[in-house]
Design a protein around this motif. Sequence first.
Motif, PDB file in Angstrom:
ATOM      1  N   LEU A 163      48.023  49.214  39.548  1.00 45.85           N
ATOM      2  CA  LEU A 163      48.172  47.840  40.039  1.00 45.85           C
ATOM      3  C   LEU A 163      49.095  47.779  41.248  1.00 45.85           C
ATOM      4  N   VAL A 164      50.134  48.597  41.246  1.00 47.86           N
ATOM      5  CA  VAL A 164      51.041  48.633  42.402  1.00 47.86           C
ATOM      6  C   VAL A 164      50.311  49.143  43.639  1.00 47.86           C
ATOM      7  N   VAL A 165      49.497  50.179  43.447  1.00 44.36           N
ATOM      8  CA  VAL A 165      48.707  50.702  44.569  1.00 44.36           C
ATOM      9  C   VAL A 165      47.767  49.627  45.106  1.00 44.36           C
ATOM     10  N   CYS A 166      47.117  48.910  44.199  1.00 43.34           N
ATOM     11  CA  CYS A 166      46.206  47.833  44.618  1.00 43.34           C
ATOM     12  C   CYS A 166      46.954  46.740  45.370  1.00 43.34           C
ATOM     13  N   ALA A 167      48.165  46.419  44.904  1.00 42.44           N
ATOM     14  CA  ALA A 167      48.950  45.378  45.550  1.00 42.44           C
ATOM     15  C   ALA A 167      49.398  45.793  46.941  1.00 42.44           C
ATOM     16  N   VAL A 168      49.643  47.087  47.126  1.00 38.67           N
ATOM     17  CA  VAL A 168      50.107  47.575  48.432  1.00 38.67           C
ATOM     18  C   VAL A 168      48.944  47.741  49.405  1.00 38.67           C
ATOM     19  N   LEU A 169      47.863  48.365  48.951  1.00 38.74           N
ATOM     20  CA  LEU A 169      46.752  48.665  49.855  1.00 38.74           C
ATOM     21  C   LEU A 169      45.828  47.470  50.054  1.00 38.74           C
ATOM     22  N   GLY A 170      45.578  46.712  49.002  1.00 41.04           N
ATOM     23  CA  GLY A 170      44.707  45.542  49.097  1.00 41.04           C
ATOM     24  C   GLY A 170      43.227  45.893  49.146  1.00 41.04           C
ATOM     25  N   ASN A 171      42.381  44.881  48.924  1.00 44.93           N
ATOM     26  CA  ASN A 171      40.927  45.005  49.020  1.00 44.93           C
ATOM     27  C   ASN A 171      40.361  46.053  48.058  1.00 44.93           C
ATOM     28  N   LEU A 172      40.945  46.142  46.841  1.00 41.89           N
ATOM     29  CA  LEU A 172      40.481  47.101  45.844  1.00 41.89           C
ATOM     30  C   LEU A 172      40.190  46.349  44.534  1.00 41.89           C
ATOM     31  N   VAL A 173      39.101  45.628  44.523  1.00 39.84           N
ATOM     32  CA  VAL A 173      38.791  44.769  43.380  1.00 39.84           C
ATOM     33  C   VAL A 173      38.516  45.599  42.126  1.00 39.84           C
ATOM     34  N   LEU A 174      37.677  46.622  42.246  1.00 40.65           N
ATOM     35  CA  LEU A 174      37.304  47.416  41.074  1.00 40.65           C
ATOM     36  C   LEU A 174      38.515  48.133  40.493  1.00 40.65           C
ATOM     37  N   LEU A 175      39.337  48.740  41.352  1.00 41.60           N
ATOM     38  CA  LEU A 175      40.520  49.450  40.866  1.00 41.60           C
ATOM     39  C   LEU A 175      41.503  48.473  40.224  1.00 41.60           C
ATOM     40  N   THR A 176      41.578  47.262  40.740  1.00 40.63           N
ATOM     41  CA  THR A 176      42.450  46.252  40.126  1.00 40.63           C
ATOM     42  C   THR A 176      42.011  45.955  38.705  1.00 40.63           C
ATOM     43  N   ALA A 208      54.061  39.217  32.173  1.00 42.16           N
ATOM     44  CA  ALA A 208      54.377  40.324  33.087  1.00 42.16           C
ATOM     45  C   ALA A 208      53.103  41.014  33.573  1.00 42.16           C
ATOM     46  N   LEU A 209      52.211  41.345  32.633  1.00 42.61           N
ATOM     47  CA  LEU A 209      50.958  41.994  33.022  1.00 42.61           C
ATOM     48  C   LEU A 209      50.108  41.060  33.877  1.00 42.61           C
ATOM     49  N   GLY A 210      50.039  39.778  33.505  1.00 37.76           N
ATOM     50  CA  GLY A 210      49.243  38.824  34.268  1.00 37.76           C
ATOM     51  C   GLY A 210      49.766  38.623  35.672  1.00 37.76           C
ATOM     52  N   ALA A 211      51.094  38.562  35.822  1.00 41.48           N
ATOM     53  CA  ALA A 211      51.673  38.372  37.153  1.00 41.48           C
ATOM     54  C   ALA A 211      51.356  39.554  38.056  1.00 41.48           C
ATOM     55  N   LEU A 212      51.526  40.772  37.518  1.00 43.48           N
ATOM     56  CA  LEU A 212      51.245  41.959  38.328  1.00 43.48           C
ATOM     57  C   LEU A 212      49.753  42.055  38.648  1.00 43.48           C
ATOM     58  N   SER A 213      48.901  41.754  37.674  1.00 45.56           N
ATOM     59  CA  SER A 213      47.455  41.777  37.922  1.00 45.56           C
ATOM     60  C   SER A 213      47.062  40.704  38.925  1.00 45.56           C
ATOM     61  N   GLY A 214      47.704  39.530  38.834  1.00 45.94           N
ATOM     62  CA  GLY A 214      47.414  38.451  39.784  1.00 45.94           C
ATOM     63  C   GLY A 214      47.781  38.823  41.206  1.00 45.94           C
ATOM     64  N   ILE A 215      48.911  39.509  41.368  1.00 49.65           N
ATOM     65  CA  ILE A 215      49.315  39.953  42.706  1.00 49.65           C
ATOM     66  C   ILE A 215      48.301  40.943  43.264  1.00 49.65           C
ATOM     67  N   ALA A 216      47.919  41.917  42.417  1.00 49.28           N
ATOM     68  CA  ALA A 216      46.938  42.910  42.867  1.00 49.28           C
ATOM     69  C   ALA A 216      45.592  42.256  43.170  1.00 49.28           C
ATOM     70  N   LEU A 217      45.188  41.283  42.335  1.00 46.48           N
ATOM     71  CA  LEU A 217      43.915  40.602  42.564  1.00 46.48           C
ATOM     72  C   LEU A 217      43.953  39.776  43.845  1.00 46.48           C
ATOM     73  N   SER A 218      45.071  39.123  44.101  1.00 41.40           N
ATOM     74  CA  SER A 218      45.208  38.345  45.336  1.00 41.40           C
ATOM     75  C   SER A 218      45.079  39.248  46.562  1.00 41.40           C
ATOM     76  N   ARG A 219      45.673  40.416  46.483  1.00 40.86           N
ATOM     77  CA  ARG A 219      45.566  41.367  47.600  1.00 40.86           C
ATOM     78  C   ARG A 219      44.152  41.934  47.707  1.00 40.86           C
ATOM     79  N   ALA A 220      43.439  41.950  46.573  1.00 39.37           N
ATOM     80  CA  ALA A 220      42.076  42.490  46.597  1.00 39.37           C
ATOM     81  C   ALA A 220      41.082  41.494  47.181  1.00 39.37           C
ATOM     82  N   LEU A 221      41.461  40.218  47.251  1.00 36.16           N
ATOM     83  CA  LEU A 221      40.545  39.176  47.718  1.00 36.16           C
ATOM     84  C   LEU A 221      40.851  38.756  49.152  1.00 36.16           C
TER      85      LEU A 221
END
Length: 842
Positions: free
Chosen positions: A426-439, A780-793
């Motif tokens: 999730l941290v990787v997804c939040a940093v790199l962005g645009n990774l919906v499947l990995l999120t 905690a899990l939802g917040a981190l997943s939400g951040i990664a999902l926002s970066r993925a979109l």
Amino acid sequence: MLTLSLRNLLVHKLRLLLTIATVAVGVAFVSGTFVLSDTMNRAFDELYSGLSAGTDVAVRSESAFLEATSAGQERRPLDQSLVTAVSKVPGVAVAEGTVTGFAIILDKNGTPIQPGGAPTLGANVDAEAQLNSGFTFRDGRAPRAAEEVVLDAQSAAKADYHVGDRVDVVLEGGKKTFRVVGILGFGKSDSLAGATLAGFDTRTAQQVLGKAGLFDEIDVRAEDGVSSATLRTDIAATLPSGTEAVTGEQLAAESSAAVRDGMGAFTQILLGFAGVSLLVGSFVIWNTFNILVAQRRREVALLRAVGGTRRQVLGGVLGEAALVGLLASGVGLLSGVGLAAGIRALLKLIGIEIPSTAVALEPRTVIAALAVGLGVTLVAAFAPAWAATRVAPMEALRDATLATGSVSGTRRRAGWVVTGAGIAGLVVCAVLGNLVLLTAVSSLVAFAGLVTIGPSLAQAVARVADHGPRGGGWRLASRNIARAPRRAAATALALTMGLAVVSAVAVTATSLKASVASSVTSGNRSDLILRPASAGGGISPSAAGTLRSLDAIATVEELRYAGVQVDGVATSLVAMDPSGRDSVVDLDIRDGHAASKDGEIMVRVQQAQELGLKVGDPITVTFAETGPKAMTVAATFADDSLIGSPYVISLTDFAPNVTSNLDVAILVKSVPGADPATAKAAVTEALVDYPNVTISDPAEMTEKAQASVDQMLGLVTALLLLAVIVAVLGIVNTLVLSVLERTRELGLMRAVGATQSQVRTIVRRESVLMAVLGAVTGVALGALSGIALSRALVNQGINTVAVPMATLAIYLLLAVLVGIVAAIGPARRAAKVDVLRAVLVD
């Protein structure tokens, strides 16, 4: 064993009802989704079949591609001279052209009658009765003169229009007044799939809809004895290049298929909610049967001692699960029919009318309800049932023991590894962005890790509470949690799943709101933004002409959109006037020059990189109406947040390829030094005849867009809260079973002086501790997943990440309240344990 299973279920009716409810909610979602989808499909199949019943063959232009990605026309209009040619084909009884376009009906107060998301149509009403079988006149007749109009029954009822009334209609050329001469119905429905319809005679329709001398389609009725397939073949042989003939059945099937495709995403969303509820429910069922097996170890051992086989024990426990699953499936199926009716009523309230038809309860829905209810229950109960088979007959000679569960070091280490892997993803997804499947995968891995390490977390919460305040029952509650950490963790993790999804949605929605504010301000140089009042609508091009005559206005920039294909990929482009573009928007051009010549196009940097394009390269843009057109890349730009499209061309390139002249937005720049309020007042006064246009400054535009996001968030959260309700039922179920398990313990506490109030307090504290564990891990899990999902979109318009700390804090507080409320019933039951009977319990 079947008799024993039935007796076990009936002895504990409350447990049975709570367990059924946890599964029934998910089953109701699944069955309700299928019932609603099948009912809507049947309704639209019947509607479109009825509308095309009088048409044997339809002639139309060919579309360059099938995907529809914009509000623009998909097919090129036909010259009206083709009607004469088609009518001369042998076997043709009647051939008439049809034309449709933009028309907004105003009520008697001058307010647009606009349904939520449905089209606002204008069309000609065929004079030939044979081609009018799709609709009927509820009152009046067909229009015959330029000042006459017919209205759909739904619009007429909303505005209280009757035959003979005067009505204003906003058209491409502005507002015009007509006299109502007829009210139309569409079978049993009052509207055409919720759309408004203003009907004119053919010549008037061509004039007011901007298609003089043109038709969108030619409807043909065959002579008696001539099949539609034969006539289609004969007509197709006479048609010029670029046109095609289809049968009425094909036309109805295409229309129904388009509706099905549009409903596909809606259906998938509802099934997603169902999946969350079922996953939460599976935790509750698994936990319930774990506790039951632990409580009945002596009973199971006695069965083994008197000759019961392991297979019989397994069958007995699974038999109970199957009965629960069957009952839950039945309750869920019936509830699903009611849920479908409720959603349908909700859609009608927001202006989306579904044609009337009987409820469609297909065999597929019944099978799905049974499969889901039975499947989830049996899968969740299998592990506890298998554990029951390993109970030795000698355990019948031992005293009953409480359900406990130590946590092995291997499980603890594995849990931390899996959880860490999920969080790292999730941290990787939040940093790199645009990774919906990995999120998505990382979120599931992190949750799986929490499931594995859950008992350790429950023990940690118990240790913290044990070192907390000495009074108030916290220590006894924490030690009860520590004695059965697996049970506590399973109960808490059901709440974790529900709150994780709710929190992720909250973070994503907040990020979307922040992105909306950024998109309005980023690159915006305009003072006013004009948009249609309803989604999917348009603004008459004459509105922009009216604004250009105002002294207070320096620039009026129209934005028109079209669905196109670039390199075979469906996308959209926006057309703007190059002369005023730079004064109202900053696209952040990275290379080249702003497109100002015919045949030039500007491409967003990301698309240019994906297609390997640079300034000066040729690019082929395929329009639905006219096919492929060669263009040249004039520039690459980085900021499309305001215009919302990766491709920009001029209006002069747009006009020959797209029939629609409607503006999707208008950006207005005041003259230097003009008072913003005065300029807005002047624009408002000038557009008094265009009530379907909303006029906003950037701040108002941001506020309206964010309000829409809040509305969407409220709806999604309300649906997801059903999963949280399932988790609450799980807490109640666990506490009820815990009270039954500890009857002797509670009786002894009462015997040595504990008051009823103290017993209730201990049970409530246990509930609160489990709720807090579920809430903290879920948020905690939802917040981190939400951040990664926002970066993925990022490609969907979310360019800013924002975390709603206040909202997440409220979720935590509500979880404590949930724990208190869930414990009310079990706490009362625990306090009422009879002391004398309790000390005699084995």
